[in-house]
Every structure is written in structure tokens, then in C-alpha cells.
Design an enzyme around this catalytic site. Structure first.
Site, PDB file in Angstrom:
ATOM      1  N   HIS A  26       0.889  -1.145  -0.020  1.00 27.51           N
ATOM      2  CA  HIS A  26       0.003   0.033   0.032  1.00 27.51           C
ATOM      3  C   HIS A  26       0.851   1.101   0.171  1.00 27.51           C
ATOM      4  O   HIS A  26       0.242   2.510  -0.349  1.00 27.51           O
ATOM      5  CB  HIS A  26      -0.954  -0.023   1.352  1.00 27.51           C
ATOM      6  CG  HIS A  26      -0.279   0.436   2.614  1.00 27.51           C
ATOM      7  ND1 HIS A  26       0.012  -0.713   3.444  1.00 27.51           N
ATOM      8  CD2 HIS A  26      -0.115   1.564   3.233  1.00 27.51           C
ATOM      9  CE1 HIS A  26       0.426  -0.135   4.520  1.00 27.51           C
ATOM     10  NE2 HIS A  26       0.491   1.116   4.385  1.00 27.51           N
ATOM     11  N   ASP A  58      -0.233  -7.588   1.756  1.00 27.82           N
ATOM     12  CA  ASP A  58       0.464  -6.316   1.535  1.00 27.82           C
ATOM     13  C   ASP A  58       2.068  -6.403   1.591  1.00 27.82           C
ATOM     14  O   ASP A  58       2.538  -6.136   2.620  1.00 27.82           O
ATOM     15  CB  ASP A  58      -0.109  -5.707   2.842  1.00 27.82           C
ATOM     16  CG  ASP A  58       0.191  -4.086   2.814  1.00 27.82           C
ATOM     17  OD1 ASP A  58       0.514  -3.546   1.661  1.00 27.82           O
ATOM     18  OD2 ASP A  58      -0.147  -3.357   3.749  1.00 27.82           O
ATOM     19  N   SER A 113       4.073   2.666   8.055  1.00 31.92           N
ATOM     20  CA  SER A 113       3.689   1.545   7.172  1.00 31.92           C
ATOM     21  C   SER A 113       5.054   1.039   6.331  1.00 31.92           C
ATOM     22  O   SER A 113       5.952   1.770   5.851  1.00 31.92           O
ATOM     23  CB  SER A 113       2.785   2.133   6.215  1.00 31.92           C
ATOM     24  OG  SER A 113       1.439   2.314   6.637  1.00 31.92           O
TER      25      SER A 113
END
Length: 472
Positions: free
Chosen positions: A74, A117, A213
């Protein structure tokens, strides 16, 4: 200016329970990260060519090969340009921004469920920075015994303040809590790791918040520090009592191996490095009736896939995409030829404008006029003659040369130079040569511009009084 790029932080899951994970909450600072954790990368992003000088902080990553950074899928957007910074003590350190030549994200990644992911960035050039091993599928059994982890991230803390130093926190396995809090719809223990440390007095979990992230979850596998997870998602509010969820690398290690081959191939076929104009375009040519003007497209970086030309002036060639244009009606007073060169790659488009103004060569209005010297009239040593020229059109320079010859008509092959400049002083040498037969003094005026030059001449017959031997 340090900012977090908002595009990668959109809500992926339920507005109530989850968003992409942000950064380390209730952890501690690593003030010597350049030496102790040089492999922890900060990832930066520029949306377009106009923002290349001010990329925004995006995500965290881990150097797993000398030119490969592991991160979350992402964190990888379909357009724009990526940069990576390594060996940094602070987020705004002076460590160089390294360009990213290609990206890969798991083709099974879905933003609606936030699964698979995992992603990779390939650096434009290898770096001499220590790498970090990541867990393989063959180490799944060893990983299943691990209960304690450590998270690293460059993002914001629990007060939403962007990091100065790399942050870390010790976490413990939270599978049971994750199943209870998130439910099987979102949390899958086969492909994910839930970790956090519940701080009872504060009623929060240490773990992820804004900007972390893609960062590493580290544990000891067979006594060796190893990346076992990639920071993926967590609660919308960093202060809620919910653990952070990580992509389980042991499950995806084969995907990573396939991704490594793909990202290296993409560096050739779909390079993401911003286009560079090495030498600028240039307009040149012969501006005469029947001549041609050419748009030289210049030199570009090797990732350019196409270069096109478009003329925007003069009017009669507007819109033409030919590199070479025929000159139709050359103007004495100038015509500007302008071309726009556009270079494109898979991710970039850069246009550079080149222009040159061309003129027809000057035109003679009348022959030069020699002043101060007269045909057949006796002159004396020290007399000064001046030459005035008459041209029209665009003139960038005018030069004058003086010659002696034995004929009234100037012939370059037989004339001998005696001076240059708009004025000439009669010398003894000129007198001697004139009385020996080379008695015609010629002024040759030359007017020039970028398209060429035009010359014109006039002459005067020199005469001198007889000089006796005694006078000599």
C-alpha cells in the site's frame, strides 16, 4: 520541509477499525540509527516532475539486498517518483536521497481487504549499507515459537508528531487479541502477525501509528535478528487498545523471490527514475531561401522511451512535428523558430523549449564612402581616412579592412592588406608602396549576422608630392 504524503494513508478497511499502519506509538528513540540500524529506510515520494525538489515522507522500509528495499504494497502508488534514504540518524538528515528505478507490489494485493500487503523498491544503484535478512518459508516452524518482537519506524508518535529520530518499541505476540478485536473477516493468522504491548495503566498498545507503514517487525530466528513482518495496518486512532497487524513474511517469502525477479526486469522495461535532460535541445540551420532549420532534440537519460518535436513558431510551421523545417520567406529583420521537445518514459514526461532567431544576411544599400582621402589629390603622411558603410537588414557586427592594389577594382587575390578598422592613418610604408604602383587604396566593409555576411568595397587613388633624395 518534512511532510507525510497523504495519498498512501487513505482508509483501507472499516472506518471504525482499521487504516494503514502509521508509526511507533509509546516507543523509544534510536539516536544512533545511522550506525546501529542503517538498513532501516525512510521512503519519500514526489507526485510529479514539479515536486521532485520537495519529495514528501511516505513510508518506512528495510534494505534486504544492496539495491532492494522491502516495504508494504500500500506504500507503492501507480504514478510518481520514489526516493530512499538510508544510514540516517534523523528523518531530515543529510544522507543522500537515492532514486528508485522500479517498484513491485504483490499482484494479489487488495486495498479493500488489505491482504497480501508486500512490496519492493529497487534502487537506481547499489549501496554500501549493511542489509537485513528476512524470514523464509523454511523457517516457519521457528517463527511459530517466537513471542517477542521489535518494531522500527520513521513515522509520527502518539501525538501525531513526525519523527526526528527513528523510533522503536518492543512488542509481544497478540494473535488472540487480534482475532477478538478485528475478527476473522480482517485478521488472518496464516498470512498476518498481530503484535503489540498493552500498557495497562495507559490503556493503549505500543505499536504502529502514522508514517510507519512498510517498516520492519524484527525477531530472533535461530539466534539471528531477522525481519519477520512488514508493518501493514492497525487501528484508526493510535491511542486505541488494539494491536498492530503485520504481513507475515514466512508466508510471502516465495512471493518476494518472484518480486525480486520482476522488479529487476521492470528497471529496464518500466523505469521510474525521473527523466533527465543531459544536453538541451537546440535550433540551428541555414536561414536562406531554400535552406532548412533543424530542431536538435538534445541528449536524454537512458530510460526515455520516446522523444517528439513540435514547432510553435513561426506561424507557417506551427504544429509541425518534423525535426527539419524548410525556410520559405527569410526576413531581413529576423524570424524566431521555436520547437518544443518532449521526452517520455513509462512514468515521466518532460518538455524543453528551444528557440533561435534567424535573419537573412545584410544587404548592401550603397558602396562604402571613404572620407578624408580624395582621388588624385595629394595627401601627406599622417592623414587619416575613414570608411562609412551602408547596409540594411539585421546587422550584428561590421568590420573594415584596408588594402592596396594597382587597380581601381578591388580583387582579393591581388590586394595587400595595410590595416583594419573604420579609420586608417597614412604611413611612410603606404606612401612608398603607392608611389611604386600600388596607388589604389580600397576599403572593404563587411556586415554580418547569424545567417552570414555581406561585403562591399570602394577605392580611392592616392597621390603624393614628389620627394627629393635630400628630403628623404
Amino acid at each position: 520541509m518534512r511532510r507525510i504524503f497523504a495519498g498512501a494513508l487513505a482508509v483501507i478497511l472499516s472506518a471504525v477499525i482499521a487504516t494503514p499502519t502509521l508509526a511507533v506509538v509509546s516507543g523509544s528513540e534510536v539516536i544512533d540509527a545511522a550506525t546501529s540500524k542503517p538498513w532501516v529506510a525512510s521512503i519519500w515520494f514526489a507526485e510529479n516532475e514539479d515536486s521532485l525538489t520537495d519529495p514528501q515522507y511516505l513510508c518506512t522500509g528495510s534494505l534486504i539486498q544492496q539495491d532492494i528495499v522491502l516495504t508494504a504494497a500500500h506504500c507503492i502508488l501507480d504514478t510518481g517518483f520514489y526516493f530512499v534514504r538510508l544510514q540516517s540518524d534523523t528523518l531530515s538528515s543529510s544522507s543522500p536521497m537515492i532514486q528508485v528505478s522500479s517498484t513491485w507490489k504483490n499482484p494479489r494485493y487488495t486495498s479493500t481487504k488489505f491482504v497480501n500487503d508486500i512490496g519492493l523498491l529497487m534502487l537506481a544503484k547499489p549501496v554500501l549499507v549493511p542489509t537485513m535478512p528476512y524470514v523464509k518459508a523454511t523457517q516457519s516452524a521457528a517463527l511459530s515459537k517466537v513471542k517477542n518482537f521489535e518494531i522500527y519506524g520513521w513515522g509520527s508518535n502518539q501525538d501525531e508528531q513526525l519523527a526526528t529520530y527513528l523510533r522503536k518499541a518492543k512488542l509481544s505476540l497478540q494473535t488472540t487479541a487480534a482475532k477478538k478485536i478485528y475478527g476473522s473477516k480482517y485478521f488472518n493468522a496464516t498470512t498476518m502477525i498481530a503484535a503489540g504491548t498493552y500498557i495497562k495503566n495507559e490503556r493503549i498498545y505500543s505499536g504502529g501509528c502514522r508514517g510507519d507503514s512498510g517498516g520492519p517487525l524484527v525477531a530472533k530466528i535461530n539466534g539471528i535478528e531477522t525481519i519477520v513482518g512488514v508493518t501493514s495496518w492497525g487501528s484508526r486512532n493510535c491511542n486505541l487498545s488494539r494491536p498492530t497487524v503485520f504481513t507475515k513474511l514466512s508466508y510471502y517469502s516465495k512471493d518476494v523471490e518472484l518480486g525480486l525477479a520482476t522488479v529487476r526486469k521492470s528497471a529496464v522495461s518500466s523505469n521510474r527514475i525521473p527523466i533527465e535532460n543531459i544536453s538541451p535541445p537546440r535550433v540551428s540551420g541555414s536561414y536562406l531561401a531554400g535552406g532548412v532549420v533543424t530542431c536538435d532534440t538534445g541528449t536524454w537519460s537512458s530510460n526515455v522511451t520516446s522523444v517528439t518535436v513540435r514547432w510553435t513558431s513561426p506561424y507557417e510551421v506551427y504544429g509541425s512535428t518534423n525535426k527539419t523545417i524548410a525556410v520559405r520567406n527569410p526576413s531581413l529583420y529576423g524570424t524566431t523558430y521555436t520547437c518544443v521537445v518532449t521526452a517520455k518514459s513509462a512514468y515521466s514526461s518532460v518538455s524543453v523549449t528551444a528557440a533561435s532567431t534567424f535573419y537573412a544576411p545584410p544587404v548592401v544599400s550603397s558602396a562604402p564612402l571613404i572620407l578624408g582621402l580624395y582621388n588624385g589629390v595629394q595627401t601627406a603622411i599622417g592623414t587619416q581616412g575613414r570608411c562609412s558603410s551602408y547596409f540594411y537588414g539585421t546587422i550584428t557586427s561590421t568590420t573594415y579592412e584596408w588594402f592596396l592594389s594597382s587597380t581601381a577594382n578591388y580583387v582579393a587575390a591581388t590586394a595587400q592588406s595595410v590595416g583594419s578598422g573604420a579609420s586608417l592613418t597614412i604611413t611612410e610604408d603606404i606612401r612608398v608602396r603607392a608611389t611604386s604602383g600600388e596607388n589604389y587604396l580600397h576599403c572593404v566593409a563587411t556586415a554580418a549576422n547569424s545567417s552570414g555576411s555581406t561585403s562591399s568595397s570602394s577605392s580611392v587613388a592616392l597621390a603624393f608630392a614628389f620627394v627629393s633624395n635630400s628630403e628623404r
